[in-house]
Enzyme design. Structure first.
Site, PDB file in Angstrom:
ATOM      1  N   ASP A 227     -81.540  19.387  -7.499  1.00  0.00           N
ATOM      2  CA  ASP A 227     -81.450  17.958  -7.785  1.00  0.00           C
ATOM      3  C   ASP A 227     -81.903  17.173  -6.561  1.00  0.00           C
ATOM      4  O   ASP A 227     -81.609  17.542  -5.426  1.00  0.00           O
ATOM      5  CB  ASP A 227     -80.008  17.554  -8.113  1.00  0.00           C
ATOM      6  CG  ASP A 227     -79.580  18.103  -9.463  1.00  0.00           C
ATOM      7  OD1 ASP A 227     -80.453  18.270 -10.340  1.00  0.00           O
ATOM      8  OD2 ASP A 227     -78.380  18.383  -9.619  1.00  0.00           O
ATOM      9  N   HIS A 228     -82.596  16.074  -6.817  1.00  0.00           N
ATOM     10  CA  HIS A 228     -82.984  15.227  -5.701  1.00  0.00           C
ATOM     11  C   HIS A 228     -81.799  14.330  -5.357  1.00  0.00           C
ATOM     12  O   HIS A 228     -81.174  13.781  -6.251  1.00  0.00           O
ATOM     13  CB  HIS A 228     -84.203  14.393  -6.083  1.00  0.00           C
ATOM     14  CG  HIS A 228     -84.892  13.788  -4.895  1.00  0.00           C
ATOM     15  ND1 HIS A 228     -84.381  12.738  -4.185  1.00  0.00           N
ATOM     16  CD2 HIS A 228     -86.050  14.110  -4.283  1.00  0.00           C
ATOM     17  CE1 HIS A 228     -85.202  12.430  -3.197  1.00  0.00           C
ATOM     18  NE2 HIS A 228     -86.228  13.249  -3.222  1.00  0.00           N
ATOM     19  N   PRO A 229     -81.494  14.175  -4.049  1.00  0.00           N
ATOM     20  CA  PRO A 229     -80.308  13.382  -3.718  1.00  0.00           C
ATOM     21  C   PRO A 229     -80.427  11.921  -4.149  1.00  0.00           C
ATOM     22  O   PRO A 229     -79.416  11.288  -4.426  1.00  0.00           O
ATOM     23  CB  PRO A 229     -80.226  13.504  -2.193  1.00  0.00           C
ATOM     24  CG  PRO A 229     -81.566  13.981  -1.738  1.00  0.00           C
ATOM     25  CD  PRO A 229     -82.134  14.760  -2.870  1.00  0.00           C
ATOM     26  N   ILE A 230     -81.651  11.392  -4.191  1.00  0.00           N
ATOM     27  CA  ILE A 230     -81.752   9.949  -4.449  1.00  0.00           C
ATOM     28  C   ILE A 230     -82.748   9.590  -5.539  1.00  0.00           C
ATOM     29  O   ILE A 230     -83.191   8.452  -5.606  1.00  0.00           O
ATOM     30  CB  ILE A 230     -82.089   9.166  -3.148  1.00  0.00           C
ATOM     31  CG1 ILE A 230     -83.391   9.693  -2.532  1.00  0.00           C
ATOM     32  CG2 ILE A 230     -80.937   9.223  -2.164  1.00  0.00           C
ATOM     33  CD1 ILE A 230     -83.941   8.802  -1.421  1.00  0.00           C
TER      34      ILE A 230
END
Lengths: 402, 402
Positions: A227-230
């Site tokens: 997952d991308h943090p942002i």
């Protein structure tokens, strides 16, 4: 064909194992004449990894475009040979622990005396100054110390080593760049100088916004796996026959992605109107996307989404990647004929030059195979060479030294 | 101090986001004069990551040692300015999708006409030829397609993205190396040529023995997380106050490691005599090692084992790494005074030159701040510059363009 970018450059290469040999191979790939000086018995990587017809393909992949001389540097005559070779070299590459060159008598002052134009390129674990300068280096430790491992993985796994020896390779690449830059500087009237890259510091320079944000906030990033943090949507999604990786990089591309899926209306759904909302409602959004993707295959969606300008692709296994049609089009897997060893597989040249394409001019050398011819070409007589071989100082390319 | 290695080199930089700006920053760090041409509004990374006093430290970390010109390349007058700048440049850097430069009118033939000595350096996702040449690029996708993700992770996690945008950075580093090599070749009488590096192919060159073995056997590696697939003991072990990473690279060093722990006798235990046996009995061996380590702290064991020549260290969080004493000794965290923005933290220079140490000559530029002065220095009159600003073609460094 024009001369290669480093044509005419002579490199005396004392490196072994990985970081240094990667550096010197890159110099050889770019056109330099690289003479690999191996201790009696040879670089230990010759015996590592999967062997085919007696040849380690791991060794082969890091030592093409070099010639090999087996030389006993514990004997004074061996040092004399090395000094003779250094007298008209441009670059000396080494990846010993800091101080080892000096213990061999090759102090800075002595090297300057032998050849004031020599550029000395060192790859090491932590740099040659500072409290850890004397520590032995290894990729796993440099991954751990640099903070890289702490960013790799998921909250469940905790800090995770990455499989490729990435710190060796990044340090080797920086050292090669430093070598070429120093050479260019010298040729334009600058000094011949020492150049150094270390595994830990090289890796620290590769942490990008993770280190920027950590410096700005004083807080550590949380590992987020795939997952991308942002950013949301972002990650792996499920087509009818397997996952696809999708990474819409801007709001415009998020809109294109959802539009291709017939989900553009979600952008006016109060749960998904902004990236911040979508991050909070990631699970619900991903489920809707997976449902929309279920009516097409990986290949269908990858073609459609890429046409729409949405970065996406397949998570390929390594063997899939190595046989990918783009990889073939880019000549990134080579099959190099090797006398007596068949056709050796290795990855190709990631730098593409329009006028002077790179190639394998020398397959990976047999241990010591070119030692006598190299000495002959630099003025040693047959008698001198025979004496060095008889005294166990020089390998003849056939029998073990000593 | 002598001139830096790339002193006197002029780079016109059309890159934005990450891979290209990393490439051009490296050229700037090495001494080149890098003019970053930004579209109206500027590089989108100016607004990404954590902001301090209105400045993105992420942007700052990739754009030091550049000057900025805000220029509208959609206007013919903007293209004319660019062509004027290219006429006496050495290098043009760009990371558009393949074909974009041509759509701007900057075909190979036209560039050759403007400046036959120009080296054109491109960073892209997949290379400019082959079936994926037109695909939009993104780090996550290049990690997935290259086979790298499939090697990262554990059997439980499956293929895992790594947090740093490693494919952008490795491609940028290769492109910088290609640029310097091509420059050196040209200065020695070779051709001015085009140089290219792609994210997917660059990453494929970094898989080392994983790709060698996959090519040799036709089999994919199994992700093993923090365990080494073919070495034992190796990995994380438990001291009294936390884990230490230990990586004994040879049988000799395994012996030293066990001897320091008072466990040398294990090497004559039938379960542990060889590496192959130790791999099979890894769990039992690791438990014995953990028990022996329990009587000392991380710091104690790390000092002792390193003294004994056993590579080992701490798994540091990123903030720990950034404040590590070795990192300080190597000047790998810089605090760069930035007018009006305070002191900006960024990682330093991994290549160390003995005679021409690198430094920050220009802090990260404000958008368009040097545009007028750059044009003035290349022969534009004040009236011409004022007209370009009034027509919304050139930024004045203060108000938005257009």
């Amino acid at each position: 064909m024009s001369a290669l970018p480093l044509s005419g450059v002579k490199v005396i290469d004392l490196t072994r194992i990985l970081s240094g040999p990667f550096c010197s191979m890159i110099l050889g790939d770019l056109g330099a004449d690289v003479i690999k000086i191996e201790a009696p018995g040879g670089d230990s990587v010759r015996k590592q990894g999967h062997m085919v017809e007696g040849l380690s393909w791991y060794f082969a992949g890091f030592n093409r475009n070099k010639r090999s001389m087996e030389l006993n540097l514990r004997a004074p005559e061996g040092i004399a040979v090395l000094e003779h070779l250094l007298a008209d070299a441009d670059i000396l590459t080494e990846n010993f622990r800091p101080g080892t060159l000096e213990k061999m008598g090759l102090t800075e002052a002595h090297l300057e005396q032998i050849n004031p134009d020599l550029i000395v390129v060192s790859v090491n674990g932590y740099g040659s100054t500072g409290p850890y300068a004397d520590r032995p280096a290894f990729d796993f430790i440099a991954q751990a110390m640099s903070g890289y491992m702490a960013t790799n993985g998921t909250p469940e796994t905790g800090p995770l080593r990455t499989a490729p020896p990435i710190t060796d390779l990044v340090a080797g690449l920086y050292a090669a760049l430093g070598a070429v830059a120093a050479l260019r500087g010298r040729e334009q009237g600058g000094p011949a100088q020492r150049v150094e890259a270390s595994m830990m510091m090289s890796m620290m320079s590769m942490l990008a916004y993770l280190s920027s944000n950590a410096l700005a906030t004083g807080r550590d990033p949380v590992p987020t796996g795939n997952d991308h943090p942002i950013a949301s949507p972002y990650g792996l999604f499920r087509a009818s026959d397997g996952d696809i990786a999708v990474a819409p990089s801007t709001e415009v591309i998020v809109r294109r992605f959802l539009a291709e899926l017939g989900l553009e209306h979600l952008l006016s759904d109060p749960r998904f109107e902004t990236n911040a909302l979508r991050l909070n409602n990631r699970v619900a959004l991903n489920a809707l996307i997976d449902a929309a993707l279920a009516d097409g295959t990986q290949d269908d969606w990858i073609a459609r989404l890429n046409r729409a300008g949405v970065p996406c692709g397949r998570v390929q296994s390594l063997t899939e990647a190595l046989t990918d049609p783009q990889v073939a089009a880019q000549d990134m897997v080579l099959r190099v004929p090797h006398p007596g060893r068949g056709s050796v597989g290795m990855t190709g040249f990631p730098i593409k030059f329009s006028q002077t394409p790179l190639g394998v001019r020398h397959p990976t050398p047999e241990l010591g195979a070119q030692g006598p011819e190299i000495l002959r070409a630099t003025g040693y007589s047959e008698a001198q060479i025979a004496t060095l071989i008889a005294r166990g100082v020089l390998g003849n390319g056939n029998e073990p030294v000593g």
